[in-house]
Design a protein around this motif. Structure first.
Motif, short mmCIF file in Angstrom:
data_model
loop_
_atom_site.label_atom_id
_atom_site.label_comp_id
_atom_site.label_asym_id
_atom_site.label_seq_id
_atom_site.Cartn_x
_atom_site.Cartn_y
_atom_site.Cartn_z
N GLY A 144 0.79 -1.33 -0.03
CA GLY A 144 0.01 -0.03 0.10
C GLY A 144 0.69 1.35 0.14
O GLY A 144 0.05 2.41 0.12
N ARG A 145 2.19 1.07 -0.07
CA ARG A 145 3.03 2.47 -0.11
C ARG A 145 3.95 2.25 -1.26
O ARG A 145 4.39 1.25 -1.75
CB ARG A 145 3.69 2.73 1.18
CG ARG A 145 2.81 2.42 2.15
CD ARG A 145 3.55 3.21 3.86
NE ARG A 145 4.68 2.77 3.97
CZ ARG A 145 5.51 3.14 4.87
NH1 ARG A 145 4.88 4.28 5.74
NH2 ARG A 145 6.62 2.81 5.19
N ALA A 146 4.36 3.37 -1.76
CA ALA A 146 5.42 3.56 -2.83
C ALA A 146 6.55 4.69 -2.20
O ALA A 146 6.25 5.54 -2.10
CB ALA A 146 4.64 3.81 -4.09
N ARG A 147 7.72 4.19 -2.75
CA ARG A 147 8.90 5.36 -2.43
C ARG A 147 8.70 6.41 -3.60
O ARG A 147 8.54 5.91 -4.69
CB ARG A 147 10.22 4.67 -2.39
CG ARG A 147 11.18 5.59 -2.14
CD ARG A 147 12.74 4.71 -2.56
NE ARG A 147 12.92 3.86 -1.71
CZ ARG A 147 13.97 3.58 -0.64
NH1 ARG A 147 14.55 4.70 -0.68
NH2 ARG A 147 13.75 2.40 -0.05
N VAL A 148 8.96 7.66 -3.42
CA VAL A 148 9.03 8.75 -4.31
C VAL A 148 10.14 9.59 -4.33
O VAL A 148 10.93 9.63 -3.04
CB VAL A 148 7.55 9.53 -4.15
CG1 VAL A 148 6.38 8.78 -4.08
CG2 VAL A 148 7.71 10.28 -2.50
N LEU A 149 10.38 10.29 -5.41
CA LEU A 149 11.50 11.30 -5.53
C LEU A 149 10.89 12.65 -5.70
O LEU A 149 10.25 12.47 -6.76
CB LEU A 149 12.66 10.85 -6.23
CG LEU A 149 13.72 11.69 -6.48
CD1 LEU A 149 14.45 11.42 -5.07
CD2 LEU A 149 14.42 11.22 -7.71
N LYS A 150 11.00 13.63 -4.99
CA LYS A 150 10.58 14.81 -5.17
C LYS A 150 11.58 15.84 -4.73
O LYS A 150 12.10 15.90 -3.72
CB LYS A 150 9.49 14.97 -4.43
CG LYS A 150 8.49 16.42 -4.74
CD LYS A 150 7.18 16.75 -4.02
CE LYS A 150 6.53 17.94 -4.35
NZ LYS A 150 5.41 17.74 -3.32
N ASP A 151 11.91 16.69 -6.14
CA ASP A 151 13.14 17.83 -5.78
C ASP A 151 14.31 17.10 -5.18
O ASP A 151 14.96 17.85 -4.31
CB ASP A 151 12.46 18.79 -4.90
CG ASP A 151 11.33 19.58 -5.40
OD1 ASP A 151 11.39 19.60 -6.70
OD2 ASP A 151 10.48 20.03 -4.57
N GLY A 152 14.76 15.95 -5.66
CA GLY A 152 15.88 15.45 -5.11
C GLY A 152 15.87 14.60 -3.97
O GLY A 152 16.90 14.13 -3.25
N LYS A 153 14.64 14.77 -3.02
CA LYS A 153 14.52 14.15 -1.89
C LYS A 153 13.60 13.01 -1.85
O LYS A 153 12.66 12.91 -2.85
CB LYS A 153 14.00 15.21 -0.85
CG LYS A 153 14.67 16.41 -0.76
CD LYS A 153 16.09 16.13 -0.11
CE LYS A 153 17.17 17.19 0.08
NZ LYS A 153 18.49 17.01 0.61
N VAL A 154 13.74 11.92 -1.08
CA VAL A 154 12.97 10.70 -1.06
C VAL A 154 12.00 10.81 0.00
O VAL A 154 12.26 11.37 1.17
CB VAL A 154 14.04 9.69 -0.75
CG1 VAL A 154 13.19 8.32 -0.74
CG2 VAL A 154 14.92 9.54 -1.91
N GLY A 155 10.66 10.25 -0.10
CA GLY A 155 9.61 9.98 1.04
C GLY A 155 8.85 8.93 0.67
O GLY A 155 9.24 7.93 -0.57
N TYR A 156 7.69 8.71 1.08
CA TYR A 156 6.68 7.91 0.72
C TYR A 156 5.33 8.07 0.54
O TYR A 156 4.94 9.18 1.12
CB TYR A 156 6.80 6.65 1.81
CG TYR A 156 7.69 5.52 1.76
CD1 TYR A 156 7.60 4.31 0.99
CD2 TYR A 156 8.97 5.93 2.12
CE1 TYR A 156 8.64 3.36 1.09
CE2 TYR A 156 10.13 4.83 2.08
CZ TYR A 156 9.88 3.74 1.43
OH TYR A 156 10.97 2.84 1.38
N ILE A 157 4.63 7.73 -0.53
CA ILE A 157 3.19 7.97 -0.47
C ILE A 157 2.33 6.76 -0.25
O ILE A 157 2.86 5.63 -0.57
CB ILE A 157 2.80 8.60 -1.65
CG1 ILE A 157 3.11 7.82 -3.13
CG2 ILE A 157 3.42 9.88 -1.74
CD1 ILE A 157 2.50 8.36 -4.19
N ASP A 158 1.12 6.87 0.03
CA ASP A 158 0.12 5.94 -0.12
C ASP A 158 -0.61 5.72 -1.29
O ASP A 158 -0.29 6.31 -2.06
CB ASP A 158 -0.92 5.95 1.29
CG ASP A 158 -2.00 7.08 1.26
OD1 ASP A 158 -1.87 7.69 0.06
OD2 ASP A 158 -2.39 7.47 2.25
N GLU A 159 -1.37 4.59 -1.71
CA GLU A 159 -2.19 4.62 -2.78
C GLU A 159 -3.19 5.77 -3.18
O GLU A 159 -3.78 5.72 -4.25
CB GLU A 159 -2.91 3.14 -2.68
CG GLU A 159 -2.15 2.03 -2.59
CD GLU A 159 -2.69 0.76 -2.99
OE1 GLU A 159 -3.97 0.85 -2.68
OE2 GLU A 159 -2.18 -0.10 -3.06
#
Length: 520
Positions: free
Chosen positions: A178-193
């Motif tokens: 239910g979660r995915a790693r993301v890259l935004k403005d060169g920084k890493v985080g996680y989002i849900d569906e």
């Protein structure tokens, strides 16, 4: 006796009806310049060089206003072409997709991908533009949603065309639990569906979660976080942070074997007998250096023997044609869609043998050897590969891609008939054509990434089922320093039944080099 008469009358009546119906159909079709039966009861017709479709009753399904009308598929859909724009009709006469699009793919399930002004969208079988043409790329639907690329950012849409995850990320990895790693403005985080940022993208790197916690790099410092991104008060060694920063800042040494060097870091060099050929691209400018750079050589010849025009350096554009001779790729080759302006061909024709056929030296045969290198810059993020069955296929990387390309290098040998037309200068105008064959000596793919999640470049040597031997047609013409060439290969790019049926074609200019003719 009465029954026999009735039977004969019925038979005569039936035959008369068939004859009358056939005569009626012939009368209807006679109004058109040409016609083809494409399905029982349906005819493709031509009138004043325009195509349409009618029934055997004369009912117009599609008026004769199109440049081309293709065959009907098993579901009753067919494509049309009008003034260079494609559309889709149904055999019922209903317009599914108006002829306003640059390219239309076949229906895959309930969806047909369309392209307009370089942007992609989707139509459904009912003729509704479910997804507008605003995306640079749209991937296949899985679990009711599809990954999209818009203005260089990645997001997701659902089957109603709504952006369930806005395209605001440089990269979104696959969903797990239910979660995915993301890259935004060169920084890493996680989002849900649902697209909620469960861990804000503020970290330079996040290691794998174990037992509900993971190490993360925040502002150059190693920390512990939980699955909601909350900082944990747990001591952590900073050695991992030092190692990661050191690895990220280290630069990759340039390769020694180079063919192309451009301002964006793609470099290649071809070594040939007698020195190097270095081609440097800087913006719109292209520089060609021949030899070791220590000496400059010039060759001057004055004779009346036939001297052909083959040796030199070639710079041109590369592309593919389908089996019909157009640039529209077949459905199984969509992943090979090219960035036309950045797909090019470089050749070094380093050996030539001229054979005169008459005393005046105006007609002769030309053969020789040349090195041919073609680089195909793919427009999508699908990376060429082989599947488990050994067939040419692709895979999609989880990383953010800057450039995606594959190359092939051949040693070619032409056999050309050349006609030279004398001019007032010492240099004739020439025209030559003939066959060309080649043997492949190298092929590889190269991908360059924009993220910091691994090596900046990835190169894979593989044949990708590209043919080891090929042959085709070559045409050359020129006068003095203005020389043009074109090649079209009659053998498909990939081995039969192992890859898409596409045919390479190259067109460009040739920079002649004198002194490499064996009969001088």
């Amino acid at each position: 006796m009465m029954i026999r008469k009735i039977y004969i009358l019925l038979l005569i009546s039936l035959m008369s009806s068939i004859t009358i119906a056939q005569t009626g159909t012939d009368n209807i079709l006679s109004k058109y310049d040409r016609y083809w039966e494409i399905k029982e009861g349906l005819y493709r017709v031509m009138l004043d060089n325009k195509m349409g479709i009618i029934t055997d009753k004369g009912d117009v399904i599609v008026p004769c206003e199109f440049n081309q009308v293709w065959n009907i598929d098993s579901d009753g859909f067919f494509r049309v072409l009008k003034s260079g724009k494609a559309g889709v009709y149904h055999e019922s006469g209903r317009v599914i997709i108006p002829a306003e699009y640059d390219q239309i793919w076949s229906f895959n399930g309930d969806w047909a991908k369309v392209m307009q002004s370089g942007k992609l969208g989707f139509f459904n079988r009912e003729g509704l533009a479910v997804v507008p043409c605003i995306y640079q790329q749209i991937w296949s639907f899985e679990d009711g949603r599809a990954r999209v690329l818009k203005d260089g950012k990645v997001g997701y849409i659902n089957e109603q065309g709504l952006e369930v995850i806005p395209p605001a990320y440089q990269q979104i990895w696959s969903f797990e639990n239910g979660r995915a790693r993301v890259l935004k403005d060169g920084k890493v985080g996680y989002i849900d569906e649902q697209g909620n940022e469960v861990i804000a993208p503020v970290y330079s790197h996040i290691w794998e979660f174990q037992n509900g916690r993971a190490k993360a790099l925040l502002d150059g410092q190693m920390v512990w976080i939980d699955e909601q991104g909350q900082l944990l008060d747990i001591p952590v060694e900073q050695s991992d942070a030092i190692d990661y920063n050191t690895q990220s800042q280290s630069s990759t040494q340039k390769e020694k074997q180079i063919i192309i060097e451009d301002g964006r870091g793609n470099e290649t060099r071809v070594r040939v007998p007698g020195g190097n050929v270095i081609i440097k691209e800087d913006g719109k400018n292209t520089y060609v250096e021949i030899g070791s750079g220590n000496t400059n050589k010039a060759y001057y010849y004055r004779d009346r023997r036939f001297n052909g025009h083959y040796t030199g350096v070639e710079l041109g554009f590369s592309n593919f044609l389908n089996a019909d001779g157009t640039t529209e790729l077949p459905g199984d080759a969509d992943f090979l869609s090219l960035n036309d302006g950045q797909s090019y061909n470089i050749g070094l024709n380093f050996m030539q043998w001229s054979i005169g056929l008459q005393r005046r030296g105006n007609i002769g045969l030309v053969t020789g050897l040349g090195l041919d290198h073609s680089r195909y810059r793919l427009s999508g993020s699908e990376i060429i590969a082989k599947d488990d069955n050994g067939n040419t296929s692709y895979y999609t990387s989880d990383r953010s891609i800057k450039t995606n390309q594959f190359t092939s290098t051949y040693i070619n040998a032409p056999f050309l008939l050349e006609l030279q037309i004398p001019t007032h200068s010492h240099q004739p105008f020439y025209l030559s054509s003939g066959v060309i064959g080649g043997v492949r000596i190298n092929s590889f793919s190269r991908v360059k990434y924009t993220d910091n999640l691994g090596p900046e470049k990835e190169k894979k040597n593989n044949d990708f089922n590209i043919r080891d031997w090929r042959y085709g047609i070559m045409v050359r013409m020129g006068y003095r320093s203005i020389n043009l060439y074109g090649t079209y290969y009659l053998t498909s790019m990939f081995e039969d039944n192992k890859g898409p049926e596409i045919y390479p074609v190259n067109v460009g200019v040739s920079i002649p080099i004198s002194g490499w003719d064996l009969n001088r």
